[in-house]
Write a protein that holds these residues in place. Structure first.
Motif: not given
Length: 526
Positions: A265-279
């Motif tokens: 699957a395509d990961p969740l792209q979670v924006p955080f403080r100018g960066g990204t967390i892929f989950a």
């Protein structure tokens, strides 16, 4: 608030840094070494993950193994993108929900606050076994991105199984904690106990040389190396597993195994403080992490990340996110819907990353060993709510709602792969460590060592005893509060493992108090 002192000692576990190679961080140093040796031989991060996955099933068998499930996040440097892969356990299509009547005895005796089931049939024994996915998952990743032969990558695990896992003080402690349940299954008792009741190696003189007899597991892994991963689902190994589970009273069919498939699957792209967390999306803790992190961004300012107010904001976001998770998440759209665990993180010299979490669910899973294969079986059925009418209600042919939360994150010039073991404590640990990395610019070692809180168990917030002072005072004004020390057993705040890449420099480490865990750097072959 319970607890009234802050520890006066500081315990550290130095991380590892590599300037010309990759790094593997795993909950057993011998598994990390196996992965690092694969990298040194020219393997990809995914090749190393295959070696580490199977080695962990031998070296830490009560946490994970081929008969479990999990998920992974991958970062491909050549594609400059992330991929999510889920291979969680499923309930058998033949499962009979009527086999799991409520007992009326209050809450269940294990990880989740479900209503208790008669004889704990959803927690221990063969009826708690779900369809395993780990072998299919790691094989899917290897088929797509691996470079080295499958059979070579299983060789370290086979070698460790042939030697047998060393029963040191920590292993004896873990076995002792579950000895009563292990004794109920003759094959589990034979593998882990002496005289059906004592942990192997429990005597002072025996402990130095005591090893588990994992010869059957060695034979299974050897067969799997030669026959290929699909044999686990449609071949001789599949037949053996179905026969063993059926004879012990469980629900597992040849059709369950043959129809199992991991999900890309395509990961969740979670924006955080100018960066990204892929989950990882779907029935993991990825969506819950996304909910919590979104609340943090509005709950406190980035420049206030080290203040007591930030800890209050994090606790509030975690509690709200878990409330949503428990009320709404579950496989309630049929089979079409896409603890006790181990995690490892890998970065290779090219910058490819793997963040992989695999689990049997409870410690020792179902406390049942398949006699034909030597494998400890999962108890994935416990992930379902036994009460009817819930999103996550127990039923046939459903995917389990997992707590796993492997992530890849990027901010500025840094990228990291991170995850943890520890049931519902996983996501709070992963999200807070990611915040330390992205808000305060900590190194991976500093972020994993930093004090955290847990807010995954209802109203109560549990804070690291090192936070006693202004932080706990602020938390105590808002939440019911307890404090806990970080110790080797049990883990109060999950057990993380992470790697980081900044420029061409790779680093990694594991939970400070993990007795066996460590980061190992690749030593390139000359």
């Amino acid at each position: 608030m319970s607890g009234s002192f802050a520890p006066s000692q500081v315990t550290r576990k130095p991380g590892v840094t590599a300037t010309s190679g990759g790094v593997v961080a795993a909950q057993h140093v011998l598994a990390a070494k196996a992965g690092a040796e694969v990298l040194a031989a020219g393997g990809d991060a995914v090749d190393a993950a295959v070696a580490v996955s199977f080695a962990m099933g031998v070296l830490e068998p009560w946490m994970s193994g081929p008969a479990g499930g999990g998920a992974m996040m991958l970062w491909r440097a050549d594609e400059n993108r992330a991929h999510a892969l889920t291979y969680g356990m499923r309930s058998s299509a033949s499962l009979d929900p009527g086999h799991f009547p409520l007992s009326g005895a209050g809450k269940a005796s294990d990880l989740f606050p479900w209503e208790a089931v008669v004889e704990d049939r959803n927690i221990t024994g063969a009826s708690s076994i779900a369809v395993p996915g780990t072998v299919a998952g790691i094989a899917a990743a290897h088929s797509r991105f691996g470079r080295m032969p499958w059979s070579e990558l299983l060789a370290p695990a086979i070698e460790h199984a042939q030697a047998g896992m060393h029963v040191d003080w920590y292993a004896a402690l873990i076995i002792a904690a579950s000895a009563r349940d292990l004794a109920r299954d003759p094959d589990a008792a034979d593998l882990f106990l002496d005289d059906g009741q004592w942990p192997k190696g429990s005597g002072w003189t025996a402990q130095a040389n005591q090893r588990l007899d994992q010869s059957k597991m060695a034979a299974t892994l050897t067969h799997l190396a030669d026959a290929g991963a699909q044999d686990f689902y449609t071949g001789d190994l599949a037949q053996a597993l179905v026969r063993d589970v059926t004879e012990k009273g469980g629900f597992l069919t040849a059709g369950d195994l043959a129809s199992y498939a991991p999900i890309w699957a395509d990961p969740l792209q979670v924006p955080f403080r100018g960066g990204t967390i892929f989950a990882v999306p779907g029935l993991t803790a990825g969506p819950t992490l996304s909910d919590a992190v979104a609340q943090w961004q509005t709950g406190y300012a980035s420049e206030d990340a080290a203040t007591p107010a930030a800890f209050v904001g994090r606790a509030s976001g975690l509690r709200d996110a878990y409330a949503t998770r428990l009320a709404t998440m579950g496989d309630h759209e049929s089979a079409k819907t896409p603890g006790c665990t181990t995690h490892f993180s890998i970065v290779d010299r090219a910058g490819n990353m793997v963040s992989m979490t695999q689990t049997l669910l409870s410690i020792f899973g179902a406390k049942v060993v398949s006699p034909s294969t030597g494998l400890l079986m999962n108890n994935g059925i416990m992930w379902f709510d036994p009460e009817p009418g819930k999103p996550n209600t127990l039923a046939a042919g459903k995917a389990c709602l997992m707590n796993v939360c492997p992530v890849v994150g990027e901010t500025g010039t840094r990228r990291f792969a991170l995850g943890a073991s520890g049931g519902r404590k996983i996501m709070p640990a992963v999200s807070q460590i990611a915040a330390y990395l992205m808000e305060q610019g900590m190194t991976m070692q500093e972020a994993i060592e930093a004090p955290r809180l847990d807010a995954s168990g209802g109203d109560l917030v549990v804070a690291d005893a090192r936070l006693i002072g202004p932080v706990t005072e602020a938390l105590g004004e808002v939440f019911p509060l307890a404090t806990a020390q970080r110790l080797p057993f049990p883990f109060a705040f999950a057990c993380p493992a992470g790697v980081m890449r900044e420029g061409e420099i790779n680093s990694g480490t594991t939970e400070t108090f993990s007795p066996w865990g460590d980061g190992v750097a690749e030593v390139p072959n000359k």
